[in-house]
Enzyme design. Structure first.
Site, PDB file in Angstrom:
ATOM      1  N   HIS A  54      -2.904  -6.816  -4.126  1.00 47.66           N
ATOM      2  CA  HIS A  54      -3.224  -6.878  -2.698  1.00 47.66           C
ATOM      3  C   HIS A  54      -2.437  -8.043  -2.104  1.00 47.66           C
ATOM      4  O   HIS A  54      -2.941  -9.160  -1.989  1.00 47.66           O
ATOM      5  CB  HIS A  54      -4.728  -7.082  -2.511  1.00 47.66           C
ATOM      6  N   ARG A  56      -1.134 -10.395   0.522  1.00 48.40           N
ATOM      7  CA  ARG A  56      -1.500 -10.767   1.885  1.00 48.40           C
ATOM      8  C   ARG A  56      -0.315 -11.450   2.575  1.00 48.40           C
ATOM      9  O   ARG A  56       0.578 -11.983   1.909  1.00 48.40           O
ATOM     10  CB  ARG A  56      -2.736 -11.658   1.869  1.00 48.40           C
ATOM     11  N   GLU A  85      -2.710  -2.502  -2.276  1.00 47.30           N
ATOM     12  CA  GLU A  85      -3.725  -2.572  -1.232  1.00 47.30           C
ATOM     13  C   GLU A  85      -3.241  -3.470  -0.100  1.00 47.30           C
ATOM     14  O   GLU A  85      -2.405  -4.348  -0.304  1.00 47.30           O
ATOM     15  CB  GLU A  85      -5.027  -3.176  -1.776  1.00 47.30           C
ATOM     16  N   HIS A 211     -14.890  -4.176  -5.884  1.00 44.03           N
ATOM     17  CA  HIS A 211     -15.273  -5.476  -5.320  1.00 44.03           C
ATOM     18  C   HIS A 211     -16.511  -5.988  -6.038  1.00 44.03           C
ATOM     19  O   HIS A 211     -17.614  -5.479  -5.855  1.00 44.03           O
ATOM     20  CB  HIS A 211     -15.526  -5.434  -3.809  1.00 44.03           C
TER      21      HIS A 211
END
Length: 264
Positions: A54, A56, A85, A211
């Site tokens: 993921h 960012r 993601e 999660h």
């Protein structure tokens, strides 16, 4: 020559290891350790069916170069999957387009509605509010031959909306279950996820989950929620690997998945 690796073990729910936290630790120094590629390779060797990242915008853990280097590594593991993601309204589509342009593998793209400064993902997409902006982006990803999963709260009534905009799967956001596990609220919360899973199954919408799933709560979740195709696990798995090592940890999580299907 492409290395020959043993095929992925057959499990009814696939395990994709999120290696963001390996990159987070690496980024505290300028020594390149721990090695993100090596971590991914060790998890794949241990039987993980996929790798998740993921990235960012602030690159606080996974960096741009990591995404492309990991995708190149995944070419040596053709029976495993690479899942990227992120928020398609931020930097995610850049990776989708560049991986495609470079001929690098990307099997699944998980759309997550997190803000740039958000500590961690903490909510799913909202419908009908997000439908208009998601639909063309999903179509673009599909045009590149990539599956799309939408990060969603466990709302049975929202599953049809996710299907309507073109999602192939949803990733159920499981933090509420993880918080409730071991409390008197667990069964009520878990039932909500089961209802969402059934609603998705009724319209042929695939279900992923992730999660704060861990070795304690994973088997019960998979046993209760019908048709979970994949779990994406990072924080707990990497924390366990600090004590147990990657190989033993991946084996333990695959064991949890197997146990989910043997519970009476």
């Amino acid at each position: 020559m492409t290395p020959v690796h043993p095929p992925a073990p057959h499990h009814r729910t696939a395990l994709s290891v999120n290696i963001n936290k390996v990159a987070l630790l690496r980024n505290t120094r300028h020594l390149g350790i721990p090695d993100v590629l090596r971590a991914a390779e060790l998890c794949l060797q241990a039987g993980a069916q996929g790798i998740t990242v993921h990235p960012r915008p602030d690159e606080r853990h996974i960096r741009k170069d990591d995404v492309y280097e990991l995708a190149a590594l995944m070419k040596d593991w053709p029976d495993r999957e690479f899942n990227v993601e992120g928020n398609p309204l931020q930097n995610l589509m850049e990776f989708v387009r560049n991986l495609s342009a470079r001929g690098l593998p990307l099997h699944q793209c998980t759309f997550v509605p997190d803000g740039e400064s958000q500590f961690t993902s903490d909510h799913g997409w909202s419908f009908p509010d997000d439908a208009a902006r998601l639909k063309p982006l999903i179509e673009e990803v599909h045009g590149r031959g990539v599956r799309v999963s939408l990060f969603m709260d466990p709302l049975p009534e929202a599953m049809a909306a996710a299907k309507e905009v073109g999602a192939d799967r949803v990733e159920l956001y499981t933090e509420t279950y993880a918080r409730a596990w071991g409390t008197v609220d667990k069964d009520k919360v878990l039932n909500q996820f089961a209802l969402a899973g059934r609603a998705a199954a009724a319209i042929n919408l695939g279900v992923n989950a992730g999660h704060d799933l861990n070795r304690d709560n994973l088997a019960e979740f998979i046993h209760a929620v019908p048709g979970v195709m994949e779990v994406s696990i990072g924080h707990a798995l990497i924390a366990d690997a600090l004590e147990l090592g990657y190989s033993a940890t991946v084996a333990a999580y695959l064991g949890c998945i197997d146990n989910a299907f043997t519970v009476a």
